[in-house]
Design an enzyme around this catalytic site. Structure first.
Site, mmCIF file in Angstrom:
data_model
loop_
_atom_site.group_PDB
_atom_site.id
_atom_site.type_symbol
_atom_site.label_atom_id
_atom_site.label_comp_id
_atom_site.label_asym_id
_atom_site.label_seq_id
_atom_site.Cartn_x
_atom_site.Cartn_y
_atom_site.Cartn_z
ATOM 1 N N LYS A 1 4.150 -4.249 -13.707
ATOM 2 C CA LYS A 1 3.958 -5.508 -13.413
ATOM 3 C C LYS A 1 4.555 -5.854 -12.066
ATOM 4 C CE LYS A 1 5.791 -10.224 -14.886
ATOM 5 N NZ LYS A 1 6.452 -10.912 -16.035
ATOM 6 N N HIS B 1 -33.641 18.176 -29.240
ATOM 7 C CA HIS B 1 -33.346 16.406 -29.948
ATOM 8 C C HIS B 1 -32.633 16.442 -31.024
ATOM 9 C CE1 HIS B 1 -36.295 15.726 -26.475
ATOM 10 N NE2 HIS B 1 -37.143 16.740 -27.168
ATOM 11 N N GLY C 1 19.187 12.353 -18.835
ATOM 12 C CA GLY C 1 19.172 13.736 -19.830
ATOM 13 C C GLY C 1 18.771 14.938 -19.022
#
Length: 546
Positions: A161, A312, A58
């Protein structure tokens, strides 16, 4: 023998000795199909330098041809046309067989030769921008479903894989390094690189599936023309499974303490503190990021110019003003000693005048939506000062880890307007007191519980944070005050359980108090307020911050 899932190939584990699992593998044919075309042409040109045949689909094929590159269409490779509006184009044995067959396995080689399957040595794929589509206003369920990529993840998983033989490239950020490696090895890639790319590929598909599952779980019915987003985007219920997939943004030097490891992960939106841009200064630390988030979130509570100075995670000074510099001076005046080494959050672009004033103080970091050139020039002399440019993020859910699990809650986005307040005392608050109480209430929301905030005229006067006793929080807030307390107002993040906390607040100089109400002893507290002659309003909303 049993099918091992590779397009009908037989179990080939007995042939593992035939695999070449070491050394370099030359790339001779690459399949490219990408949504994000960034750097595509340059990378494809680098591939062709080594005689790599390009196969594409495409819009990717069109982009490559327009750049003058020779490209083979996927339909020519498969002998089958793209169909079903592009839903089926790469889901074909000649694609997945070309990717998945093990080059060192004789049976695999015989099978692909018998069926005319050509090897594919590299797959370059990035997926449909599902999350970007899901975030668009007005997007419909039908359009969202069409943007779920099927062929892309299938090719990514196949290539990952079979990493021993195939390189899978899922990020444009890898193009430059891969081009350099191809150049160094005359068109080949190492096993180490292929393994790194495979792990990255599986992480990509995992994050993609997580995004789909999380988005679809919020959609009640699969009506194609229904909008994905409504005015209330909160899910009716919490998800059955909490799926989190944030990519690593950067490792940090250490965590809260030097013996703890730490890293920052971001949601990829480019918003909030995790998505901010650091313009200058030292590397951000874990504590810097926590404090920056606290000061930035507090600054976002206000529409007018606002400065929050944080130590803090608690504000040691916060103020609004007609300008950033005015707000800063007021915020600093609250507690100039504690402000040393603080981080600062500002909800406006910082200009040169404000930078000139802030530069007089030692500050660790500043978070703001932007900095003018004059401000950057003034801060440049303070090379260690971290300047952080932040884009506002949509409020999300809050996750906290506990042993053995996670807690999930909605962000505290609760706000109160003057019309929603309920006066419970005989004396009504003045307009000035009412304005100051609403300011103090917004600040109190961002102070650790138990919290008492003293304020006046858009400026904090004293902050009592994180105490086990509300009485102690009231005393500490008053003790910390360096500005006059007389005539101020006070905010309490939760109800007064007894009159004693209120009595400390009033004895410290407060003439009006804002608190949630809801104690079983509310009548006693209200009676004390009337006896002390102050005005008190209740919100019906608590702002605990643990």
């Amino acid at each position: 023998m049993q099918d091992d899932g590779r397009i009908g190939f037989k179990d080939c584990r007995q042939n593992n000795q035939e695999r070449d699992v070491t050394g370099l593998k030359k790339v001779q044919r690459a399949l490219l199909s990408v949504t994000d075309k960034t750097g595509l042409v340059e990378f494809a040109q680098a591939l062709t330098t080594y005689g790599v045949e390009l196969v594409s689909t495409g819009g990717t094929a069109r982009t490559l041809r327009e750049a003058g590159l020779a490209v083979r269409d996927i339909s020519e490779l498969t002998g089958f046309p793209e169909m079903l509006d592009g839903r089926v184009k790469t889901l074909h044995p000649k694609v997945h067989g070309g990717i998945l067959h093990i080059r060192g396995n004789a049976e695999h080689r015989a099978a692909v030769e018998a069926h005319g399957i050509e090897p594919i040595d590299m797959v370059v794929v990035n997926l449909y921008a599902f999350e970007a589509t899901a975030a668009k206003p007005g997007v419909t369920v039908g359009h969202l479903i069409e943007n779920i990529d099927i062929g892309g993840p299938s090719m990514v998983r196949s290539a990952a894989k079979n990493f021993e033989d195939v390189a899978i490239v899922t990020s444009a950020g890898d193009y430059a390094a891969l081009a350099e490696e191809l150049k160094a090895h005359q068109g080949a890639l190492s096993l180490e690189t292929r393994w790194r790319l495979a792990k990255q590929a599986f992480a990509t598909t995992a994050a993609y599936d997580t995004a789909i599952a999380n988005t679809l779980e919020k959609i009640a019915a699969p009506e194609a023309e229904a909008p994905v987003h409504t005015k209330d985007d909160k899910p009716a219920e919490f998800p059955a499974a909490l799926r989190i997939a944030y990519p690593l943004a950067m490792p940090l030097r250490y965590g809260e303490n030097p013996h703890q490891r730490a890293a920052l992960y971001a949601d990829g939106s480019g918003t909030g503190i995790a998505g901010a841009t650091q313009l200058q200064g030292k590397e951000l630390s874990y504590n810097n990021l926590v404090d920056l988030d606290a000061c930035w979130e507090l600054a976002q509570e206000f529409d007018e110019p606002m400065v929050a100075i944080i130590k803090h995670t608690n504000p040691c000074g916060a103020a609004t003003g007609a300008s950033v510099v005015e707000a800063y001076r007021k915020a600093l005046a609250t507690d100039p000693v504690s402000a040393f080494g603080s981080v600062i959050g500002i909800n406006r672009v910082v200009d040169g005048e404000a930078a000139e004033e802030i530069a007089k103080l030692f500050v660790e970091a500043i978070a703001a939506p932007g900095f003018t050139d004059e401000a950057k020039e003034r801060f440049a002399a303070k090379k260690n000062l971290r300047l952080i440019e932040v884009k506002s993020a949509q409020p999300g859910q809050v996750i906290k880890q506990v042993s053995g699990g996670l807690l999930l809650q909605d962000a505290d986005t609760g706000r109160i307007t003057a019309s929603e307040l309920r006066v419970v005392t005989q004396r009504q608050p003045t307009d000035a007191e009412l304005t100051s109480m609403l300011f103090a209430w917004k600040i109190c929301k961002h102070v650790k519980s138990n919290a008492i905030v003293y304020a006046r005229d858009g400026q904090t006067i004293g902050v009592g944070a994180g105490q086990m006793s509300r009485v102690d929080a009231a005393k500490i807030g008053a003790m910390k005050a360096v500005l006059p307390l007389q005539g101020c107002v006070a905010a309490s993040d939760a109800f007064f359980p007894f009159p004693d906390g209120l009595e400390v607040v009033v004895s410290s100089g407060a003439t009006a108090v804002i608190q949630p109400g809801g104690s079983v002893r509310d009548e006693d507290v209200i009676a004390a307020a009337d006896r002390l002659g102050i005005a008190m309003v209740v919100t019906g909303m608590r702002h605990f911050r643990h």
